[in-house]
Write a protein that holds these residues in place. Sequence first.
Motif, short mmCIF file in Angstrom:
data_model
loop_
_atom_site.label_atom_id
_atom_site.label_comp_id
_atom_site.label_asym_id
_atom_site.label_seq_id
_atom_site.Cartn_x
_atom_site.Cartn_y
_atom_site.Cartn_z
N PHE A 1 0.93 -1.30 -0.08
CA PHE A 1 -0.09 -0.12 0.09
C PHE A 1 0.80 1.49 0.00
N ALA A 2 2.06 1.30 0.95
CA ALA A 2 3.00 2.19 0.78
C ALA A 2 3.47 2.57 -0.49
N ILE A 3 3.68 1.76 -1.18
CA ILE A 3 4.27 1.68 -2.57
C ILE A 3 3.49 2.44 -3.37
N LEU A 4 2.31 1.98 -3.33
CA LEU A 4 1.00 2.44 -4.29
C LEU A 4 1.00 4.12 -3.96
N ASN B 1 6.01 8.37 -15.19
CA ASN B 1 5.09 7.46 -15.00
C ASN B 1 6.07 6.18 -14.29
N VAL B 2 5.97 6.22 -13.11
CA VAL B 2 6.98 5.31 -12.63
C VAL B 2 6.35 3.89 -12.51
N SER B 3 7.25 3.02 -12.61
CA SER B 3 6.87 1.62 -12.68
C SER B 3 6.32 0.93 -11.45
N VAL B 4 5.11 0.61 -11.43
CA VAL B 4 4.49 -0.07 -10.24
C VAL B 4 5.04 -1.69 -10.23
N HIS B 5 5.26 -2.06 -11.29
CA HIS B 5 5.85 -3.63 -11.46
C HIS B 5 7.11 -3.60 -10.88
N ALA B 6 8.08 -2.48 -11.42
CA ALA B 6 9.29 -2.71 -10.76
C ALA B 6 9.32 -2.36 -9.31
N ALA B 7 8.53 -1.50 -8.94
CA ALA B 7 8.33 -1.20 -7.23
C ALA B 7 8.14 -2.21 -6.80
N THR B 8 6.90 -2.85 -7.16
CA THR B 8 6.44 -3.95 -6.25
C THR B 8 7.54 -5.19 -6.19
N SER B 9 7.96 -5.44 -7.28
CA SER B 9 9.06 -6.51 -7.42
C SER B 9 9.95 -6.22 -6.33
N ALA B 10 10.75 -4.97 -6.66
CA ALA B 10 11.81 -4.77 -5.55
C ALA B 10 11.59 -4.66 -4.14
N GLY B 11 10.33 -3.87 -4.10
CA GLY B 11 9.83 -4.29 -2.78
C GLY B 11 9.68 -5.66 -1.93
N ALA B 12 9.15 -6.55 -2.98
CA ALA B 12 9.27 -7.95 -2.52
C ALA B 12 10.79 -8.68 -2.35
N ALA B 13 11.71 -7.96 -3.20
CA ALA B 13 12.86 -8.65 -2.85
C ALA B 13 13.41 -8.01 -1.63
N VAL C 1 12.19 3.22 -5.35
CA VAL C 1 11.24 3.59 -4.33
C VAL C 1 10.83 2.31 -3.66
N GLY C 2 10.01 1.40 -4.44
CA GLY C 2 9.67 0.09 -3.84
C GLY C 2 10.55 -0.62 -2.83
N ALA C 3 11.86 -0.81 -3.16
CA ALA C 3 12.53 -1.34 -2.16
C ALA C 3 12.71 -0.57 -0.86
N ALA C 4 12.81 0.84 -0.92
CA ALA C 4 13.08 1.55 0.19
C ALA C 4 11.97 1.70 1.25
N VAL C 5 10.67 2.19 0.29
CA VAL C 5 9.35 2.02 1.12
C VAL C 5 8.84 0.64 1.63
N CYS C 6 8.64 -0.06 0.64
CA CYS C 6 8.41 -1.21 1.36
C CYS C 6 9.15 -1.90 2.51
N GLY C 7 10.49 -1.87 2.10
CA GLY C 7 11.38 -2.60 3.18
C GLY C 7 11.34 -1.78 4.47
N LEU C 8 11.29 -0.48 4.29
CA LEU C 8 11.08 0.25 5.66
C LEU C 8 9.76 -0.08 6.38
N ILE C 9 8.60 0.04 5.62
CA ILE C 9 7.41 -0.42 6.20
C ILE C 9 7.48 -1.81 6.79
N TYR C 10 7.89 -2.55 6.03
CA TYR C 10 8.04 -4.14 6.57
C TYR C 10 8.61 -4.23 7.67
N LEU C 11 10.22 -3.52 7.78
CA LEU C 11 10.87 -3.67 9.15
C LEU C 11 10.11 -3.04 10.12
N LEU C 12 9.48 -1.97 9.97
CA LEU C 12 8.61 -1.49 11.04
C LEU C 12 7.20 -2.22 11.79
#
Length: 172
Positions: free
Chosen positions: A74-77, A97-109, A159-170
């Motif tokens: 959700f934070a990535i979105l 037009n930032v790639s949501v696909h790249a963001a979510t896959s990097a967030g998952a990584a 953006v995906g890796a940073a945002v999703c990684g941080l939210i997940y850690l918290l």
Amino acid sequence: MAGLLWGLVPALFSGVLPHLLDRWVKGHRPEAEPGSGKPTVLVVGSAASLICGLIIIVAYAAPRPVIACAAGLFAILIAVAIASQWRSPTGERVGWNVSVHAATSAGAAAICWVEFGVAAGLLAGILATAVALSRVLVRSLTRGQDGHTGVEALIGALVGAAVCGLIYLLLR
């Protein structure tokens, strides 16, 4: 088996339903210019879908990592929507037009790295890179009608890796 079921709810509300909405919007918006950003109905509809999914998994007491992962998506979105919809004071769209696909896959990584260690994180990072490159290739193959530039895919991944990684850690 319970883990699989817990994963299906976020997958449905953060993946399947937004994808179907995206297909519907593209079918009803043929006049959109390439790179014109994400349509508001797609961003709002996807956000509503993710919120519904979050409400369901919180209400039924899903394991914390499942909730943390869904919250990260959700934070990535939100981050991608802000980057893509940014307007100048005159109302001109200046966002990418930032790639949501790249963001979510990097967030998952990033989540894989945190949850399963360096080896899993690196493997997931390689897969995320392939996803980002595929979005650039799609742009090339469709002559700019779909997909993303290399910069848009790279920004999405960062953006995906940073945002999703941080939210997940918290939240985990």
